[in-house]
Design a protein around this motif. Structure first.
Motif, PDB file in Angstrom:
ATOM      1  N   GLY A   3      26.063  34.548  -7.767  1.00  0.00           N
ATOM      2  CA  GLY A   3      25.190  33.849  -8.275  1.00  0.00           C
ATOM      3  C   GLY A   3      26.690  32.756  -8.715  1.00  0.00           C
ATOM      4  N   ILE A   4      26.691  31.768  -9.361  1.00  0.00           N
ATOM      5  CA  ILE A   4      27.539  30.900  -9.680  1.00  0.00           C
ATOM      6  C   ILE A   4      28.992  31.604 -11.099  1.00  0.00           C
ATOM      7  CG2 ILE A   4      28.034  28.411 -11.128  1.00  0.00           C
ATOM      8  CD1 ILE A   4      25.361  28.642 -10.348  1.00  0.00           C
ATOM      9  N   PHE A 150      30.157  24.185  -7.330  1.00  0.00           N
ATOM     10  CA  PHE A 150      30.112  25.761  -7.932  1.00  0.00           C
ATOM     11  C   PHE A 150      30.924  26.561  -7.098  1.00  0.00           C
ATOM     12  CE2 PHE A 150      26.138  23.327  -7.326  1.00  0.00           C
ATOM     13  CZ  PHE A 150      25.721  23.317  -8.375  1.00  0.00           C
ATOM     14  N   ILE A 151      31.486  27.511  -7.633  1.00  0.00           N
ATOM     15  CA  ILE A 151      31.989  28.836  -6.757  1.00  0.00           C
ATOM     16  C   ILE A 151      30.938  30.692  -7.291  1.00  0.00           C
ATOM     17  CG2 ILE A 151      34.325  30.388  -6.991  1.00  0.00           C
ATOM     18  CD1 ILE A 151      34.864  27.994  -6.275  1.00  0.00           C
ATOM     19  N   ILE A 152      30.788  30.043  -5.976  1.00  0.00           N
ATOM     20  CA  ILE A 152      28.953  31.365  -5.724  1.00  0.00           C
ATOM     21  C   ILE A 152      30.572  32.687  -5.728  1.00  0.00           C
ATOM     22  CG2 ILE A 152      27.996  32.583  -4.722  1.00  0.00           C
ATOM     23  CD1 ILE A 152      27.393  29.307  -5.781  1.00  0.00           C
ATOM     24  N   ASP A 153      29.774  33.901  -6.507  1.00  0.00           N
ATOM     25  CA  ASP A 153      30.807  35.609  -6.143  1.00  0.00           C
ATOM     26  C   ASP A 153      29.511  36.126  -6.946  1.00  0.00           C
ATOM     27  OD1 ASP A 153      32.166  36.714  -5.377  1.00  0.00           O
ATOM     28  OD2 ASP A 153      34.081  35.779  -6.766  1.00  0.00           O
ATOM     29  N   THR A 157      28.242  34.864 -13.475  1.00  0.00           N
ATOM     30  CA  THR A 157      28.456  34.978 -14.661  1.00  0.00           C
ATOM     31  C   THR A 157      26.945  34.262 -14.766  1.00  0.00           C
ATOM     32  OG1 THR A 157      30.707  33.942 -15.563  1.00  0.00           O
ATOM     33  CG2 THR A 157      28.928  33.120 -17.029  1.00  0.00           C
ATOM     34  N   VAL A 158      27.184  33.888 -13.901  1.00  0.00           N
ATOM     35  CA  VAL A 158      25.035  32.828 -13.298  1.00  0.00           C
ATOM     36  C   VAL A 158      24.713  33.420 -12.743  1.00  0.00           C
ATOM     37  CG1 VAL A 158      23.707  31.094 -13.565  1.00  0.00           C
ATOM     38  CG2 VAL A 158      25.110  31.237 -15.445  1.00  0.00           C
ATOM     39  N   PRO A 159      23.657  34.404 -12.935  1.00  0.00           N
ATOM     40  CA  PRO A 159      23.491  34.972 -11.789  1.00  0.00           C
ATOM     41  C   PRO A 159      22.011  33.759 -10.704  1.00  0.00           C
ATOM     42  CG  PRO A 159      23.068  36.834 -12.382  1.00  0.00           C
ATOM     43  CD  PRO A 159      23.484  35.600 -13.378  1.00  0.00           C
TER      44      PRO A 159
END
Length: 469
Positions: A3-4, A150-153, A157-159
């Motif tokens: 997520g984000i 956006f950093i997606i990983d 924090t925000v799925p």
């Protein structure tokens, strides 16, 4: 769950109110838009993308050296054919072996980029940036500008709980012919609204989420009324649609509108709350559902901005300065320019191993002890102090800067001092987004990437400085 992990937005400083447009033309066709963001003459999709990305990277858990994918979305790349991702990588000092993709042909590209990042192993950077153009007397009333990153990983924090797609052929809803800069549509209102509403409805309905429980929905928004019409067959509340709508404040930012709306909603969301995004473009709809909220760097710019009049707007967007500029000027060859990109983008200075003195650019002899040495490369601070100022008035600009001067008027050049290692680097640079009448020696400024000029048909970029306020 991927997520984000972090987000950032960038909105240009200048704003044109709908009242200014209506006063100029006797009408304003962009329903529900109060004002729109206007990019400066030295801004484009690339420079806005870089600023939004820097803000997101500044809040990310992962270091920029770990980024495995860059996914960029824009309908207005600086060049119809030419490098974008490679420049983006260099400007942000990202790994040279990072995978890259760019989607450019429709306004659902931001949803595509997010979906691509979810399928990648490792941290990914997604950026949507746009500054569409149109006929000032018609569709351009709606067009604004902005960027979202956006950093997606993993374990974010925000799925992002789910992604859904719907594809159907809807020709003529929004298009830009080859070799043209203005966005068009067939103008068949009922057909266009129905096409967008049905496509977004199909995609959102396919999500594993109850739309009635969503606290925010960022939906395709070409004007202030459109998101509510798009939501007509869905169970979103008006409050949810309002939470994800930003077009009323920044105008139609093309493929960046929904991503900016998503981040605006996430900035206000609390844990466990559901946010839905509904992208549309070229017949494709992409829907995403997210859970939770996070701080968003740059979010305050949505409600800030410097008001400009309609004439200034026309000049900044280049509608009234189409003449060719004659004359010579500084002909810096592309190989020489390319060889100085680390200084132009990242402010890389040299530290002398003998005396510790700082030399910028890091070439030749040390500026302190005058020894010919192999400099240690260090990155100077991106915040500095003005040591000297001059204003370049009409007729005083070298030919390569004449187009900028036509659009922006007189511009200010400064000597800026930056902390670098244990010393200080000084360099000349243009100031941007700053009124020459209000800036003074001793003011604090910060670096930003902007367009410098175009030479041999290729846009060239580098650091300028803007107010640190």
């Amino acid at each position: 769950m991927r997520g984000i992990d972090a987000g950032g937005i960038y909105i240009p400083q200048f704003r044109l109110s709908t009242e200014e447009t209506a006063a100029a033309w006797g009408h304003a066709d962009a329903g529900g838009i109060n004002r729109k963001a206007v990019p400066a003459a030295d801004e484009d999709a690339l420079t806005m993308a870089v600023t939004a990305a820097e803000r997101a990277l500044g809040n990310a858990s992962a270091d920029r050296s770990a980024i495995a994918l860059i996914a960029v979305a824009t309908t207005t790349p600086p060049m119809a054919e030419g490098d974008f991702v490679s420049r983006f990588v260099r400007m942000l000092a990202l790994p040279e072996d990072v995978a890259g993709s760019i989607s450019t042909q429709h306004t659902a590209a931001g949803g595509e980029a997010l979906a691509r990042a979810l399928d990648t192993d490792g941290p990914a950077l997604v950026v949507a940036a746009d500054c569409p153009e149109g006929d000032p007397a018609n569709t351009d009333h709606a067009f604004g500008a902005g960027a979202a990153a956006f950093i997606i990983d993993d374990d974010a924090t925000v799925p992002i709980r789910d992604v859904a797609w719907h594809n159907d052929e809807t020709p003529g809803v929004r298009f830009r012919p080859r070799d043209e800069r203005e966005v068009n549509s067939l103008g068949i209102t009922t057909y266009e609204r129905t096409a967008v509403r049905e496509a977004v409805t199909e995609a959102v309905t396919a999500l594993a989420v109850d739309a009635s429980e969503a606290t925010a929905a960022a939906l395709h928004q070409r004007d202030g009324k459109f998101p509510y019409r798009v939501a007509g067959d869905l169970a979103f509340s008006n409050e949810a649609v309002t939470a994800g709508t930003v077009v009323d404040r920044i105008g139609d930012a093309g493929t960046a509108s929904v991503p900016i709306g998503l981040l605006a909603a996430l900035a206000e969301a609390s844990e466990r709350e559901t946010t839905v995004g509904g992208f549309f473009g070229g017949g494709s709809a992409v829907a995403v559902s997210l859970e939770g909220g996070l701080p968003v760097a740059g979010i305050d710019e949505l409600d800030r901005g410097e008001s400009i009049d309609y004439t200034t707007y026309l000049r900044k967007r280049g509608y009234v300065v189409e003449s060719e500029v004659a004359g010579g000027g500084a002909n810096v060859s592309l190989p020489n320019w390319q060889g100085s990109l680390d200084q132009r983008y990242r402010l890389i200075a040299g530290e002398c191993p003998d005396c510790g003195g700082i030399t910028f650019p890091p070439r030749g002899a040390c500026q302190e002890c005058h020894s010919r040495v192999e400099f240690k490369r260090i990155e100077a601070s991106r915040t500095g102090t003005i040591r000297a100022l001059t204003v370049i008035g009409q007729g005083g600009a070298p030919p390569e800067f004449a187009e900028l001067q036509q659009q922006e008027g007189a511009y200010t050049v400064a000597i800026v001092a930056l902390e670098a290692g244990s010393g200080e680097a000084t360099l000349p640079a243009q100031l941007t987004d700053i009124d020459s009448k209000t800036v003074a020696v001793g003011d604090t400024v910060r670096a930003t990437i902007r367009r410098i000029y175009t030479q041999e048909g290729v846009p060239r970029y580098g650091v300028k400085f803007k107010s640190d306020g």
